[in-house]
Design a protein around this motif. Structure first.
Motif, PDB file in Angstrom:
ATOM      1  N   SER A  73       0.961  -1.300   0.035  1.00 16.98           N
ATOM      2  CA  SER A  73      -0.028  -0.166   0.013  1.00 16.98           C
ATOM      3  C   SER A  73       0.738   1.208   0.001  1.00 16.98           C
ATOM      4  CB  SER A  73      -0.964   0.165   1.144  1.00 16.98           C
ATOM      5  OG  SER A  73      -0.124   0.252   2.469  1.00 16.98           O
ATOM      6  N   ARG A  74       0.113   2.344  -0.063  1.00 16.06           N
ATOM      7  CA  ARG A  74       1.086   3.592  -0.344  1.00 16.06           C
ATOM      8  C   ARG A  74       0.726   4.369   1.457  1.00 16.06           C
ATOM      9  NH1 ARG A  74       3.909   4.288  -4.488  1.00 16.06           N
ATOM     10  NH2 ARG A  74       3.443   3.799  -6.699  1.00 16.06           N
ATOM     11  N   THR A  75       0.389   3.504   2.159  1.00 10.42           N
ATOM     12  CA  THR A  75       0.091   4.248   3.508  1.00 10.42           C
ATOM     13  C   THR A  75       1.171   4.898   4.001  1.00 10.42           C
ATOM     14  OG1 THR A  75      -1.549   2.615   3.692  1.00 10.42           O
ATOM     15  CG2 THR A  75      -0.914   3.668   5.640  1.00 10.42           C
ATOM     16  N   VAL A 126       5.919   5.971 -20.717  1.00 13.17           N
ATOM     17  CA  VAL A 126       6.268   4.922 -19.647  1.00 13.17           C
ATOM     18  C   VAL A 126       6.289   5.857 -18.360  1.00 13.17           C
ATOM     19  CG1 VAL A 126       7.739   3.847 -21.473  1.00 13.17           C
ATOM     20  CG2 VAL A 126       8.850   5.533 -19.815  1.00 13.17           C
ATOM     21  N   MET A 127       6.185   4.771 -17.367  1.00 17.41           N
ATOM     22  CA  MET A 127       6.341   5.385 -15.901  1.00 17.41           C
ATOM     23  C   MET A 127       7.581   5.770 -15.679  1.00 17.41           C
ATOM     24  SD  MET A 127       3.742   2.836 -13.801  1.00 17.41           S
ATOM     25  CE  MET A 127       1.928   3.175 -13.643  1.00 17.41           C
ATOM     26  N   GLY A 128       7.798   6.343 -14.280  1.00 12.17           N
ATOM     27  CA  GLY A 128       9.003   6.744 -13.929  1.00 12.17           C
ATOM     28  C   GLY A 128       8.932   7.798 -12.871  1.00 12.17           C
ATOM     29  N   SER A 140       8.291  10.041 -20.920  1.00 13.41           N
ATOM     30  CA  SER A 140       8.471   9.629 -19.710  1.00 13.41           C
ATOM     31  C   SER A 140       7.204  10.616 -19.035  1.00 13.41           C
ATOM     32  CB  SER A 140       9.820  10.138 -18.722  1.00 13.41           C
ATOM     33  OG  SER A 140       9.475   9.957 -17.576  1.00 13.41           O
ATOM     34  N   GLU A 141       6.124   9.626 -18.313  1.00 12.37           N
ATOM     35  CA  GLU A 141       5.155  10.515 -17.781  1.00 12.37           C
ATOM     36  C   GLU A 141       5.281  11.618 -17.014  1.00 12.37           C
ATOM     37  OE1 GLU A 141       3.339   7.686 -14.669  1.00 12.37           O
ATOM     38  OE2 GLU A 141       5.213   7.923 -13.334  1.00 12.37           O
ATOM     39  N   GLY A 142       6.448  11.938 -16.301  1.00  9.17           N
ATOM     40  CA  GLY A 142       6.697  13.066 -15.610  1.00  9.17           C
ATOM     41  C   GLY A 142       7.268  14.207 -16.326  1.00  9.17           C
ATOM     42  N   GLY A 175       1.394   1.988 -18.613  1.00 10.08           N
ATOM     43  CA  GLY A 175       1.181   2.034 -17.155  1.00 10.08           C
ATOM     44  C   GLY A 175       1.625   0.798 -16.443  1.00 10.08           C
ATOM     45  N   HIS A 176       0.479   0.305 -15.686  1.00  9.46           N
ATOM     46  CA  HIS A 176       1.144  -0.937 -14.845  1.00  9.46           C
ATOM     47  C   HIS A 176       1.206  -2.054 -15.260  1.00  9.46           C
ATOM     48  CE1 HIS A 176      -1.106   2.054 -12.543  1.00  9.46           C
ATOM     49  NE2 HIS A 176      -0.279   1.809 -11.242  1.00  9.46           N
ATOM     50  N   VAL A 177       1.038  -2.206 -16.884  1.00  7.08           N
ATOM     51  CA  VAL A 177       1.545  -3.408 -17.545  1.00  7.08           C
ATOM     52  C   VAL A 177       3.006  -3.535 -17.142  1.00  7.08           C
ATOM     53  CG1 VAL A 177       2.254  -4.545 -19.839  1.00  7.08           C
ATOM     54  CG2 VAL A 177       0.012  -3.255 -19.370  1.00  7.08           C
TER      55      VAL A 177
HETATM   56  O1  F6P Z   1       6.894   4.429  -8.269  1.00  4.83           O
HETATM   57  C1  F6P Z   1       6.485   3.396  -9.049  1.00  4.83           C
HETATM   58  C2  F6P Z   1       5.284   3.980 -10.039  1.00  4.83           C
HETATM   59  O2  F6P Z   1       5.127   2.931 -10.723  1.00  4.83           O
HETATM   60  C3  F6P Z   1       5.665   5.165 -10.747  1.00  4.83           C
HETATM   61  O3  F6P Z   1       6.512   5.057 -11.776  1.00  4.83           O
HETATM   62  C4  F6P Z   1       4.394   5.611 -11.156  1.00  4.83           C
HETATM   63  O4  F6P Z   1       4.125   7.088 -11.412  1.00  4.83           O
HETATM   64  C5  F6P Z   1       3.401   5.340  -9.820  1.00  4.83           C
HETATM   65  O5  F6P Z   1       4.165   4.244  -9.359  1.00  4.83           O
HETATM   66  C6  F6P Z   1       2.007   4.739  -9.978  1.00  4.83           C
HETATM   67  O6  F6P Z   1       1.535   4.678  -8.657  1.00  4.83           O
HETATM   68  P1  F6P Z   1       0.251   3.726  -8.606  1.00  4.83           P
HETATM   69  O7  F6P Z   1       0.378   2.141  -8.574  1.00  4.83           O
HETATM   70  O8  F6P Z   1      -0.168   4.083  -7.201  1.00  4.83           O
HETATM   71  O9  F6P Z   1      -0.802   4.117  -9.520  1.00  4.83           O
END
Ligand code: F6P
Length: 341
Positions: free
Chosen positions: A70-72, A167-169, A219-221, A270-272
């Protein structure tokens, strides 16, 4: 000893091998392991389970985390901090191993400053933890995105299109860098650099003319224009904006269509990127760091985090690991732009 462990933050391939490294080293030394469920949340709710050798029997090839995550952030309130300490005491935990990225390790540092006996293990697909050469999860996630880019190449070439892969990051461009280099993109956009539309358009134009298609990794950011919707985005417990809605890839694809008149598509995977089996490198790194965490506990080196330095696994203070995040440096950027179209 009774050693507690949790996995916190975004899951990534390698968490289960890290648990195997920790558990089997502990079993070998005669210690028992208690796993707290769903990251720091499990310490707030008092939810845990014993972890035995049998539990980690099939861990090496399995993505995700068998403990849940979790992100708690329990240290957002003083009450949360007190609950964590009292849960550890009532479960008779001698030391806690916190496996996570910068947020989880920052929470571990908080626990340490409050007298908790804790050591850290760094993980994240973002590869942005300072003080370790690589984090496990990164090569696995980047292999998935590189594979995606190669698949997109087939379809881009067939339709004579420009394709943008997002892509994420988060605010580190490591995944985009690895994907762009590894998959042979014609242009790659990272958060570490000021966005230069002229360079992007020139590279895509050259690729379209030379090859009949173009591949861009974003990059997403990355800050590609005056705020997309980043300012309004929802935030997690640690105050990070959720970036998936910003639509960097879609923005770039629209720009290419408008300015170059090419047909463009964008794909956000994303989460893939976070699922599936870890690569061999990530398996070995995670296994070694998990075992090292058990050693750190035995040696009483609380407040430290296991890291990779060159070929060796060693440790540094948690304080050092969370001081700032590790972003892509100038020498990588220089190499990256050698391969712009
Ligand atoms: O920190 C890992 C990461 O996959 C990032 O690259 C992304 O921005 C974020 O988590 C996504 O978070 P969540 O899974 O909470 O949507």
């Amino acid at each position: 000893m009774r050693i507690g462990v949790l996995t916190g933050g975004g899951d990534c391939p390698g968490l289960n091998p890290a648990l195997r490294g920790l558990v089997l080293r502990c079993v070998q030394r005669g210690h028992s392991v208690t796993g707290f469920l769903d990251g720091w949340k499990g310490l707030l709710d008092g939810r845990s389970r014993p972890l035995t050798a049998l539990d980690v029997e099939d861990a090496m090839g399995r993505g995700g985390t068998l403990l849940g995550t979790s992100r708690t952030n329990p240290f957002k309130t003083e009450e949360g901090a007190r609950t964590v300490l009292s849960t550890l005491q009532s479960a008779q935990i001698d030391a806690l191993v916190a496996i996570g990225g910068d947020d989880t390790l920052t929470a571990a540092r908080e626990l340490h400053t409050r007298g908790g006996r804790v050591v850290g293990v760094p993980k994240t697909m973002d590869n942005d933890v300072r003080g370790t050469d690589w984090t496990f999860g990164f090569f696995s996630a980047s292999s998935v995105s590189t594979d995606a880019l190669e698949r997109l190449k087939d379809t881009a070439r067939s339709h004579h299109r420009a394709v943008v892969l997002e892509v994420m990051g988060r605010s580190a461009g490591w995944v985009a860098l690895a994907t762009g280099l590894g998959g042979g993109a014609h242009y790659t956009i990272l958060p570490e650099e000021r966005f230069d539309p002229e360079h992007l358009l020139a590279a895509v134009d050259r690729a379209m003319k030379a090859h009949g298609y173009a591949l861009v990794v974003a990059s997403e950011g990355a800050e590609v224009s005056a705020p997309l919707d980043g300012g309004a985005a929802a935030k997690d417990d640690f105050g990070h904006a959720l970036l998936k809605e910003r639509g960097v890839g879609a923005f770039i694809a629209r720009l290419l269509e408008e300015k170059l008149g090419v047909e463009a598509r964008s794909v956000a995977i994303g989460h893939v990127q976070r699922g599936g089996p870890p690569t061999l490198f990530d398996r070995l790194l995670a296994l070694r760091l998990g075992a090292k965490a058990a050693d750190l506990v035995e040696e009483g080196r609380f407040g430290e985090v296991a890291v990779l330095r060159g070929e060796n696994v060693t440790s540094i203070p948690l304080e050092q690991a969370v001081a700032s995040s590790k972003t892509v440096d100038a020498s990588w950027l220089d190499l990256l732009h050698t391969f712009d179209a």
